[in-house]
Scaffold this active site. Structure first.
Site, PDB file in Angstrom:
ATOM      1  N   ASP A 214     -12.278  -3.460  -0.444  1.00 42.52           N
ATOM      2  CA  ASP A 214     -10.895  -3.914  -0.608  1.00 42.52           C
ATOM      3  C   ASP A 214     -10.923  -5.444  -0.480  1.00 42.52           C
ATOM      4  O   ASP A 214     -11.078  -5.982   0.620  1.00 42.52           O
ATOM      5  CB  ASP A 214     -10.030  -3.265   0.483  1.00 42.52           C
ATOM      6  CG  ASP A 214      -8.611  -3.832   0.526  1.00 42.52           C
ATOM      7  OD1 ASP A 214      -8.350  -4.856  -0.135  1.00 42.52           O
ATOM      8  OD2 ASP A 214      -7.771  -3.255   1.240  1.00 42.52           O
TER       9      ASP A 214
ATOM     10  N   LYS B  88      -1.801 -12.372  -4.649  1.00 42.99           N
ATOM     11  CA  LYS B  88      -2.222 -13.067  -3.421  1.00 42.99           C
ATOM     12  C   LYS B  88      -3.124 -14.249  -3.752  1.00 42.99           C
ATOM     13  O   LYS B  88      -3.581 -14.945  -2.867  1.00 42.99           O
ATOM     14  CB  LYS B  88      -2.970 -12.099  -2.501  1.00 42.99           C
ATOM     15  CG  LYS B  88      -2.093 -10.972  -1.951  1.00 42.99           C
ATOM     16  CD  LYS B  88      -2.871 -10.151  -0.960  1.00 42.99           C
ATOM     17  CE  LYS B  88      -2.265  -8.799  -0.687  1.00 42.99           C
ATOM     18  NZ  LYS B  88      -1.092  -8.837   0.172  1.00 42.99           N
TER      19      LYS B  88
ATOM     20  N   CYS C 282       1.037  -3.249   7.867  1.00 44.57           N
ATOM     21  CA  CYS C 282       0.459  -2.085   7.163  1.00 44.57           C
ATOM     22  C   CYS C 282      -0.913  -1.742   7.730  1.00 44.57           C
ATOM     23  O   CYS C 282      -1.846  -1.393   6.989  1.00 44.57           O
ATOM     24  CB  CYS C 282       0.353  -2.322   5.663  1.00 44.57           C
ATOM     25  SG  CYS C 282       1.929  -2.633   4.880  1.00 44.57           S
TER      26      CYS C 282
ATOM     27  N   HIS D  62      -6.162  -1.670   5.889  1.00 43.86           N
ATOM     28  CA  HIS D  62      -4.752  -1.681   5.478  1.00 43.86           C
ATOM     29  C   HIS D  62      -4.393  -0.253   5.055  1.00 43.86           C
ATOM     30  O   HIS D  62      -5.259   0.499   4.582  1.00 43.86           O
ATOM     31  CB  HIS D  62      -4.652  -2.641   4.290  1.00 43.86           C
ATOM     32  CG  HIS D  62      -3.277  -2.926   3.782  1.00 43.86           C
ATOM     33  ND1 HIS D  62      -2.577  -2.051   2.998  1.00 43.86           N
ATOM     34  CD2 HIS D  62      -2.490  -4.024   3.928  1.00 43.86           C
ATOM     35  CE1 HIS D  62      -1.412  -2.600   2.670  1.00 43.86           C
ATOM     36  NE2 HIS D  62      -1.324  -3.785   3.232  1.00 43.86           N
TER      37      HIS D  62
HETATM   38  N1  PLP Z   1      -5.492  -4.389   1.340  1.00 45.07           N
HETATM   39  C1  PLP Z   1      -5.296  -5.438   2.143  1.00 45.07           C
HETATM   40  C2  PLP Z   1      -6.370  -5.859   3.102  1.00 45.07           C
HETATM   41  C3  PLP Z   1      -4.082  -6.127   2.078  1.00 45.07           C
HETATM   42  O1  PLP Z   1      -3.873  -7.168   2.898  1.00 45.07           O
HETATM   43  C4  PLP Z   1      -3.094  -5.700   1.156  1.00 45.07           C
HETATM   44  C5  PLP Z   1      -1.780  -6.374   1.104  1.00 45.07           C
HETATM   45  O2  PLP Z   1      -1.364  -7.054   2.003  1.00 45.07           O
HETATM   46  C6  PLP Z   1      -3.368  -4.608   0.340  1.00 45.07           C
HETATM   47  C7  PLP Z   1      -4.574  -3.969   0.461  1.00 45.07           C
HETATM   48  C8  PLP Z   1      -2.360  -4.122  -0.650  1.00 45.07           C
HETATM   49  O3  PLP Z   1      -2.193  -5.050  -1.673  1.00 45.07           O
HETATM   50  P1  PLP Z   1      -1.041  -4.847  -2.754  1.00 45.07           P
HETATM   51  O4  PLP Z   1       0.242  -4.674  -1.993  1.00 45.07           O
HETATM   52  O5  PLP Z   1      -1.084  -6.116  -3.543  1.00 45.07           O
HETATM   53  O6  PLP Z   1      -1.397  -3.660  -3.567  1.00 45.07           O
END
Ligand code: PLP
Length: 414
Positions: A205, A231, A371, A128
């Site tokens: 992550d 989430k 993203c 991401h």
């Molecule tokens: N990493 C992954 C794999 C994600 O799916 C997301 C959000 O969709 C994030 C990081 C970022 O999370 P946040 O927007 O809650 O900081």
């Protein structure tokens, strides 16, 4: 057809989520976008409201009753989260606003202090943007280089390439536990042990993993684990960084301000103990308390049962979606090796058109690059549609999705 033997009764679970009782465009709301943010059970909503109605006060400051109540609820939430991911101590749990902030904390604090020219940061092609951009920013400042582990056509990490790229120049491996597009569950335990052999540390992550899989950071052997509370049934603005205590202790603060200090003069500041050194200013108190309640809720249902339910849902979704002419599904990991995410395109229909069409049927899915633009490029697409599932979704909702997609296909004239 799969046999309908749900290990978890989603119809019962759904009653805990007020939003799932509403309609949109005159249709029952079918929420298939939990990978973006999950819905919240009533107990979490009530916990936030109760905080504001009964004991709203700042934490670690006031000498009066409601401030003590706020502080003890906030710290109790930290304990619950430590237990949820089997962290060795609550001092290793830093509250953040989400995974993005947790990764930025490590990149700026650990990265700034430890990376030098000639060092390498090893990422993967399925990250991401939150696990790419902070590393780019820190690489630009330190002269470290980013290297990228490719993925196979099946959407799995290429572990041979990982081993080839894992040289002693690599100082940190930053890898997603579960891909937010392909759903692939990466072998993070193996990645950690291989990385440690060359002296690198590992940040996992966990944004798409902690809500869906039982997590044990000690068994994984990671040095950092980042997650997003919103989430996993918690409030927006809640997240966590788990870090190995010796590493967190050795790291400089990320943000400066109130509460993270021990003494301040204009000449010099000394810093607070863990985890407060990394929690500058007023933290997201109601959100952290709400996340603690979300963790209680998930624990009570059982992460093993949630996982089993999602394997059934994904297996069913893959089987049903394959009935649609012209569908391309991204990622071939079997249901046991993927999270509750299915990304797809149907012929030339733009995923945004699909999402808008489905919305008219009360169905919420995500469309876009998720993203993960490098991953989109890997599969030579600008965007995909994505349905993602959680404990409150049912096979009937997947049937409704497939039926609406078949209508969309006719509507857009394939
Ligand atoms: N990493 C992954 C794999 C994600 O799916 C997301 C959000 O969709 C994030 C990081 C970022 O999370 P946040 O927007 O809650 O900081």
């Amino acid at each position: 057809m799969l046999v309908k033997t749900m290990v978890l009764n989603a119809e019962v679970v759904r009653k805990d989520f007020p939003i799932l009782q509403r309609t949109v465009h005159g249709k029952r709301l079918i929420y298939l976008d939990s990978a973006a943010t999950s819905q919240k059970p009533k107990c979490v909503i009530d916990a936030e409201r109760e905080f504001y109605e009964r004991y709203n006060a700042n934490v670690h400051r006031g000498a009066y009753l409601i401030a003590e109540e706020a502080t003890s609820a906030y710290e109790a939430a930290r304990e619950k989260i430590a237990k949820f991911i089997n962290a060795p101590s609550k001092d290793c749990i830093v509250f953040t606003r989400g995974t993005t902030e947790a990764i930025n904390l490590v990149a700026y604090s650990w990265g700034w202090a430890n990376l030098r020219e000639g060092d390498e940061i090893l990422l993967t092609e399925m990250e991401h943007h939150s696990n790419i951009v902070p590393w780019q920013l820190i690489a630009q400042r330190t002269g470290a280089k980013i290297k990228v582990v490719p993925i196979t056509d099946d959407g799995l990490l290429d572990l041979d390439e990982f081993e080839r790229l894992l040289t002693e120049r690599v100082k940190i491996v930053a890898v997603t536990h579960v891909s937010n597009v392909l759903g692939t569950i990466n072998p993070v335990q193996e990645i950690c042990s291989k990385a440690h052999e060359v002296g690198a540390i590992v940040l996992v992550d966990g944004a798409q993993a902690a809500p869906h899989l039982p997590i044990d950071v000690q068994a994984i052997g990671c040095d950092f684990y980042a997650l997003s509370g919103h989430k996993m049934c918690g409030p927006t603005g809640s997240g966590v960084l788990y870090g190995r205590k010796d590493l967190l202790e050795s790291m400089p603060p990320f943000l400066g301000g109130g509460e993270m200090i021990r003494t301040v003069t204009f000449e010099k500041t000394t810093f607070n103990d863990l985890p407060y050194k990394f929690e500058a200013g007023t933290p997201p108190i109601a959100q952290a308390i709400g996340l603690g309640v979300a963790v209680d809720y998930l624990t009570k249902i059982g992460m093993g049962r949630i996982r089993a339910h999602e394997i059934e849902l994904v297996a069913y979704a893959l089987e049903r979606l394959k009935e649609i002419d012209g569908i391309t599904i991204y990622g071939f990991a079997p249901p046991e090796q993927r999270g509750g995410v299915v990304a797809f395109n149907i012929g030339e229909i733009h995923p945004h058109d699909l999402a808008t069409f489905l919305d008219a049927h009360g169905i919420c899915i995500r469309a876009g690059h998720h993203c993960a633009q490098p991953l989109m490029r890997r599969f030579d697409v600008a965007a995909t549609a994505r349905a993602s599932f959680y404990l409150y979704n049912t096979q009937e909702e997947i049937d409704a999705l497939v039926e609406a997609l078949e209508k969309a296909e006719k509507f857009f004239g394939r």
